[in-house]
Design a protein around this motif. Sequence first.
Motif, PDB file in Angstrom:
ATOM      1  N   SER A   1      -7.968   3.384  15.421  1.00 24.50           N
ATOM      2  CA  SER A   1      -7.916   2.351  16.439  1.00 24.50           C
ATOM      3  C   SER A   1      -7.387   1.126  16.016  1.00 24.50           C
ATOM      4  O   SER A   1      -7.535   0.971  14.735  1.00 24.50           O
ATOM      5  CB  SER A   1      -9.209   2.158  16.888  1.00 24.50           C
ATOM      6  N   LEU A   2      -7.282   0.007  16.723  1.00 27.20           N
ATOM      7  CA  LEU A   2      -6.967  -1.304  16.095  1.00 27.20           C
ATOM      8  C   LEU A   2      -7.796  -1.807  15.162  1.00 27.20           C
ATOM      9  O   LEU A   2      -7.851  -2.346  14.092  1.00 27.20           O
ATOM     10  CB  LEU A   2      -6.927  -2.320  17.262  1.00 27.20           C
ATOM     11  N   GLU A   3      -9.657  -1.538  15.557  1.00 29.13           N
ATOM     12  CA  GLU A   3     -10.615  -2.105  14.661  1.00 29.13           C
ATOM     13  C   GLU A   3     -10.565  -1.316  13.192  1.00 29.13           C
ATOM     14  O   GLU A   3     -10.631  -1.797  12.356  1.00 29.13           O
ATOM     15  CB  GLU A   3     -11.958  -1.595  15.255  1.00 29.13           C
ATOM     16  N   GLN A   4     -10.100   0.186  13.128  1.00 29.84           N
ATOM     17  CA  GLN A   4     -10.028   0.941  12.159  1.00 29.84           C
ATOM     18  C   GLN A   4      -8.738   0.384  11.251  1.00 29.84           C
ATOM     19  O   GLN A   4      -8.629   0.667  10.035  1.00 29.84           O
ATOM     20  CB  GLN A   4      -9.794   2.283  12.539  1.00 29.84           C
ATOM     21  N   MET A   5      -7.752   0.303  11.949  1.00 27.73           N
ATOM     22  CA  MET A   5      -6.573  -0.503  11.174  1.00 27.73           C
ATOM     23  C   MET A   5      -6.920  -1.770  10.493  1.00 27.73           C
ATOM     24  O   MET A   5      -6.700  -1.815   9.213  1.00 27.73           O
ATOM     25  CB  MET A   5      -5.428  -0.871  12.368  1.00 27.73           C
ATOM     26  N   ARG A   6      -7.597  -2.764  11.119  1.00 28.24           N
ATOM     27  CA  ARG A   6      -7.938  -3.785  10.218  1.00 28.24           C
ATOM     28  C   ARG A   6      -8.944  -3.650   9.220  1.00 28.24           C
ATOM     29  O   ARG A   6      -8.986  -4.119   8.276  1.00 28.24           O
ATOM     30  CB  ARG A   6      -8.560  -4.713  11.568  1.00 28.24           C
ATOM     31  N   ASP A   7      -9.940  -2.542   9.496  1.00 30.00           N
ATOM     32  CA  ASP A   7     -10.916  -2.290   8.356  1.00 30.00           C
ATOM     33  C   ASP A   7     -10.325  -1.651   7.146  1.00 30.00           C
ATOM     34  O   ASP A   7     -10.567  -1.418   6.196  1.00 30.00           O
ATOM     35  CB  ASP A   7     -11.902  -1.239   9.073  1.00 30.00           C
ATOM     36  N   THR A   8      -9.093  -0.837   7.272  1.00 33.91           N
ATOM     37  CA  THR A   8      -8.437  -0.447   6.206  1.00 33.91           C
ATOM     38  C   THR A   8      -7.178  -0.883   5.640  1.00 33.91           C
ATOM     39  O   THR A   8      -6.390  -0.456   4.992  1.00 33.91           O
ATOM     40  CB  THR A   8      -8.075   1.033   6.714  1.00 33.91           C
ATOM     41  N   GLY A   9      -7.127  -2.274   6.383  1.00 35.98           N
ATOM     42  CA  GLY A   9      -6.096  -3.291   5.515  1.00 35.98           C
ATOM     43  C   GLY A   9      -4.533  -3.062   6.249  1.00 35.98           C
ATOM     44  O   GLY A   9      -3.892  -3.257   5.816  1.00 35.98           O
ATOM     45  N   ILE A  10      -4.449  -2.205   7.548  1.00 38.56           N
ATOM     46  CA  ILE A  10      -3.227  -2.213   8.086  1.00 38.56           C
ATOM     47  C   ILE A  10      -3.162  -3.709   9.072  1.00 38.56           C
ATOM     48  O   ILE A  10      -3.721  -3.590   9.875  1.00 38.56           O
ATOM     49  CB  ILE A  10      -3.188  -0.990   8.964  1.00 38.56           C
ATOM     50  N   THR A  11      -2.233  -4.345   8.643  1.00 42.35           N
ATOM     51  CA  THR A  11      -2.124  -5.497   9.376  1.00 42.35           C
ATOM     52  C   THR A  11      -0.571  -6.120   9.089  1.00 42.35           C
ATOM     53  O   THR A  11       0.207  -5.217   8.856  1.00 42.35           O
ATOM     54  CB  THR A  11      -3.097  -6.790   8.683  1.00 42.35           C
ATOM     55  N   GLU A  12      -0.389  -7.401   9.471  1.00 37.81           N
ATOM     56  CA  GLU A  12       0.995  -7.924   9.345  1.00 37.81           C
ATOM     57  C   GLU A  12       1.559  -7.557   8.004  1.00 37.81           C
ATOM     58  O   GLU A  12       0.859  -7.725   6.616  1.00 37.81           O
ATOM     59  CB  GLU A  12       1.201  -9.443   9.534  1.00 37.81           C
ATOM     60  N   GLY A  13       2.740  -6.966   7.816  1.00 40.67           N
ATOM     61  CA  GLY A  13       3.592  -6.656   6.586  1.00 40.67           C
ATOM     62  C   GLY A  13       3.317  -5.392   6.238  1.00 40.67           C
ATOM     63  O   GLY A  13       4.138  -4.678   5.406  1.00 40.67           O
ATOM     64  N   THR A  14       2.403  -4.533   6.874  1.00 38.86           N
ATOM     65  CA  THR A  14       2.326  -3.302   6.564  1.00 38.86           C
ATOM     66  C   THR A  14       3.615  -2.260   6.869  1.00 38.86           C
ATOM     67  O   THR A  14       3.992  -2.433   8.196  1.00 38.86           O
ATOM     68  CB  THR A  14       0.966  -2.668   7.300  1.00 38.86           C
ATOM     69  N   PHE A  15       3.922  -1.444   6.173  1.00 38.38           N
ATOM     70  CA  PHE A  15       5.018  -0.508   6.522  1.00 38.38           C
ATOM     71  C   PHE A  15       4.606   0.559   7.459  1.00 38.38           C
ATOM     72  O   PHE A  15       3.675   1.024   7.327  1.00 38.38           O
ATOM     73  CB  PHE A  15       5.750   0.172   5.008  1.00 38.38           C
ATOM     74  N   ILE A  16       5.328   0.864   8.309  1.00 37.87           N
ATOM     75  CA  ILE A  16       5.140   1.939   9.349  1.00 37.87           C
ATOM     76  C   ILE A  16       6.442   2.612   9.295  1.00 37.87           C
ATOM     77  O   ILE A  16       7.395   2.332   9.151  1.00 37.87           O
ATOM     78  CB  ILE A  16       4.578   1.400  10.682  1.00 37.87           C
ATOM     79  N   TYR A  17       6.428   3.864  10.255  1.00 38.79           N
ATOM     80  CA  TYR A  17       7.474   4.745  10.350  1.00 38.79           C
ATOM     81  C   TYR A  17       7.581   5.080  11.948  1.00 38.79           C
ATOM     82  O   TYR A  17       6.533   5.500  12.663  1.00 38.79           O
ATOM     83  CB  TYR A  17       7.327   6.126   9.721  1.00 38.79           C
ATOM     84  N   SER A  18       8.957   5.121  12.370  1.00 37.83           N
ATOM     85  CA  SER A  18       8.979   5.633  13.835  1.00 37.83           C
ATOM     86  C   SER A  18       9.445   6.906  13.690  1.00 37.83           C
ATOM     87  O   SER A  18      10.583   7.173  12.992  1.00 37.83           O
ATOM     88  CB  SER A  18       9.844   4.531  14.600  1.00 37.83           C
TER      89      SER A  18
END
Length: 265
Positions: A134-151
């Motif tokens: 979830s968005l909250e879990q993303m923030r809690d685990t450091g997934i934020t602006e600049g984090t690499f992602i894959y499509s």
Amino acid sequence: MAIIPQHYMNAVVAIGVPKIYPAGATIDWIATGFIVGKPVSETEVIPYLVTNGHVLDGARNVIVRFNNEITHCAQNVPLELYNDSGSPIFTLHDGYELPEEKRIDIAVVRLNGTFMMEHHLEIGYFNLNSDLLSLEQMRDTGITEGTFIYSLGFPMGLVNSTEKMPICRMGCIARATKAQIMDRNSMLLDLQNFPGGSGSPIVSRPEFISITGTKSNQTSCLIGIVHGFLHFPDNRENTGIALANPAEYIVEAIEKDLKKTQQQS
């Protein structure tokens, strides 16, 4: 070292529509979808096809491309989108009716798991209990602006003739603040999104390096679904900024479908 779990790749499917041309019948591959599993007990998981609402809204039927687990070759499966009484079998997120700039562009279709097994369809899926953030879990685990992602998807209808294998594209989160989500219900991604890529899952890239005192995400999880891109104000040219609804909205759409199914039974 694998960065993306293989069952994520297996979960991604191409979505097409049958077309008749002077040269004969063919399939136009128009979008991407993926399978998620909703655990309802220790032994039962309900499979759902997830894609964008605009992919299914207005269509009577589509073709979904799986792999056959025996031959390992692509297998096209017709999917009727309306039942015998004329009601849609897909469920749109409540936010699909919002204005375009705030739309939650998600549709889910409950699949027949028995049919899939009997026809030896390769069943890979994102487990909603363990493979989603979830968005909250993303923030809690450091997934934020600049984090690499894959499509993972099938942009430009690039579907292999013999095997279903999505194209992996890399980008990063451009903006996913609380204010951004409240304003548009979408994250902004530094990622080129082309026709056919609609409905692609966005997964996080594991990171084992971080600035001292900050968290790092060390898992690959489903964090969103692509549904469009920003264009320049004076034309429809692609800016290279993709729009993705957060993954928790997928859960909301599935919960809505489950309630609808309970009311109908």
